[in-house]
Design an enzyme around this catalytic site. Structure first.
Site, short mmCIF file in Angstrom:
data_model
loop_
_atom_site.label_atom_id
_atom_site.label_comp_id
_atom_site.label_asym_id
_atom_site.label_seq_id
_atom_site.Cartn_x
_atom_site.Cartn_y
_atom_site.Cartn_z
N ASP A 1 0.86 -1.18 0.00
CA ASP A 1 0.00 0.00 0.00
C ASP A 1 0.90 1.23 0.00
O ASP A 1 1.60 1.50 0.98
CB ASP A 1 -0.90 -0.03 1.24
CG ASP A 1 -1.81 1.19 1.33
OD1 ASP A 1 -1.68 2.10 0.47
OD2 ASP A 1 -2.64 1.22 2.25
N TYR B 1 -4.42 16.95 -8.95
CA TYR B 1 -3.32 16.12 -9.46
C TYR B 1 -2.12 16.99 -9.82
O TYR B 1 -0.98 16.72 -9.42
CB TYR B 1 -3.84 15.35 -10.68
CG TYR B 1 -2.80 14.58 -11.46
CD1 TYR B 1 -2.14 13.49 -10.90
CD2 TYR B 1 -2.52 14.92 -12.79
CE1 TYR B 1 -1.22 12.77 -11.65
CE2 TYR B 1 -1.61 14.20 -13.53
CZ TYR B 1 -0.96 13.13 -12.96
OH TYR B 1 -0.05 12.42 -13.70
N LYS C 1 1.66 17.16 -8.17
CA LYS C 1 2.88 16.94 -8.96
C LYS C 1 3.82 18.14 -8.83
O LYS C 1 5.04 17.97 -8.73
CB LYS C 1 2.53 16.66 -10.43
CG LYS C 1 1.86 15.32 -10.66
CD LYS C 1 2.77 14.16 -10.29
CE LYS C 1 2.12 12.80 -10.43
NZ LYS C 1 2.96 11.70 -9.93
C1 AKB Z 1 -3.63 12.57 -17.01
O1 AKB Z 1 -4.26 12.79 -18.05
O2 AKB Z 1 -4.05 12.86 -15.89
C2 AKB Z 1 -2.25 11.95 -17.13
C3 AKB Z 1 -1.17 12.97 -17.21
C4 AKB Z 1 -1.07 13.84 -18.39
O3 AKB Z 1 -0.38 13.07 -16.32
N1 AKB Z 1 -2.19 11.09 -18.26
#
Ligand code: AKB
Length: 323
Positions: free
Chosen positions: A53, A143, A147
């Site tokens: 995990d 996301y 990152k």
């Molecule tokens: C997404 O579309 O979230 C991924 C990326 C571009 O990191 N494929």
């Protein structure tokens, strides 16, 4: 003694192909695949598999100790589209897993880390054409935020604790073995599956939405290239811009029609259109090319040819009864 590698998130689109490639390069028993689920049967049957995990430090550490792991590829993450539906879960998974792995390296349980970043680190205020390595970065997805923050932490751990962490800003990755899940660039994979099986695709982006993309073989090559490069050549310890091709859904559909002339596409943009609109159209990856010799091989029509060939075998050959 050779390297012992752990791949976390090995069942996913990139993790699974990376596992196969690293096993070819370093030997089956030197590459441990791990995930929270064992439902990728091909992957699980291909060598050693462990339940790990990514959110649980002890779960990773005990696997590292069991196999004397020195290198981790952390491929587990919640991607852009799913992340918008579960913002806190995306933050939790993407950040906690990175800290666990960086801390294992800081505390000398492992020597080397690969962690993928993404074009999602950029946002609407970033120059969209030929986006430079160093530029405005105001990501609008959870996301993308994880990152970008993760990149800062990678650089910090390298500078302050000497951690050998290497990272790439992947564009959308196109492949046929394992489907992606939860990304915005996933349309460029789904379209091939639907073209081969139904000759029709309903696209969730507008026809002129240009995004940076890459074939899986190139993505794996970039990953092994950067991990094999001499540490002195890796001058960027946040994450490298990485580029291969850029195209729109309309251009992709035209490329498919060269092989499947009666293929049809309709456009029904949804919430993912805003995410795509916030990302670059093309990427300047000159630092990767100059510093550790990055070169891509696949252009759009090469990708289409390979995807259609492989998926045709997978779906249509499966229909031919064997005797
Ligand atoms: C997404 O579309 O979230 C991924 C990326 C571009 O990191 N494929």
């Amino acid at each position: 003694m050779g390297s012992k590698i752990l791949i976390i998130g090995a069942s996913g689109q990139i993790g699974s192909e990376l596992t196969y490639k690293l096993r070819d390069l370093y030997g089956r028993d030197n590459v441990i695949a791990s995930d929270i689920s064992d439902n990728n049967v091909d992957l699980v049957n291909s060598g050693i598999f462990e339940f790990v995990d990514a959110k649980d430090y002890e779960s990773i550490k005990s696997c590292v100790e069991k196999y004397s792991i020195d290198t981790i590829y952390l491929m587990a993450a919640m991607l852009s589209a799913t992340g918008e539906k579960h913002p806190m879960a995306a933050w939790d998974l993407n950040m906690s897993s990175l800290f666990h792995v960086l801390n294992l390296a800081k505390d000398k349980f492992i020597e080397k880390v690969f962690w993928p970043s993404s074009i999602a680190v950029f946002g609407t205020t970033t120059p969209a054409l030929y986006t430079p390595q160093y530029t405005v970065m105001e990501p609008s997805t959870v996301y993308g935020i994880t990152k970008q923050v993760g990149e800062r932490w990678c650089e910090y751990y390298h500078k302050n604790y000497g951690v050998d962490v290497r990272s790439l800003r992947y564009p959308g990755i196109i492949s046929w073995k394992t489907k992606p899940g939860g990304g915005t660039t996933d349309y460029a994979v789904e379209i091939y599956h639907e073209a081969v099986t139904k000759k029709f695709y309903s696209c969730f982006l507008k026809p002129d939405t240009e995004l940076p993309m890459m074939f899986m073989d190139d993505a794996i090559k970039a990953t092994t290239d950067i991990m094999n490069a001499h540490p002195n050549t890796i001058k960027i310890r946040s994450s490298y811009n990485l580029s291969a091709v850029s195209f729109t859904p309309r251009e992709l559909a035209d490329s498919i029609k060269k092989h499947i002339p009666d293929f049809e596409i309709e456009y029904k943009p949804d919430y993912r259109q805003d995410i795509a609109n916030s990302w670059p159209k093309s990427i300047n990856d000159s630092f990767a090319r100059e510093q550790w010799g990055w070169k891509h091989n696949f252009k759009l029509d090469d990708i289409t040819k390979e995807m259609i060939f492989q998926l045709d075998q997978k779906y249509n050959d499966a229909k031919i009864p064997s005797n």
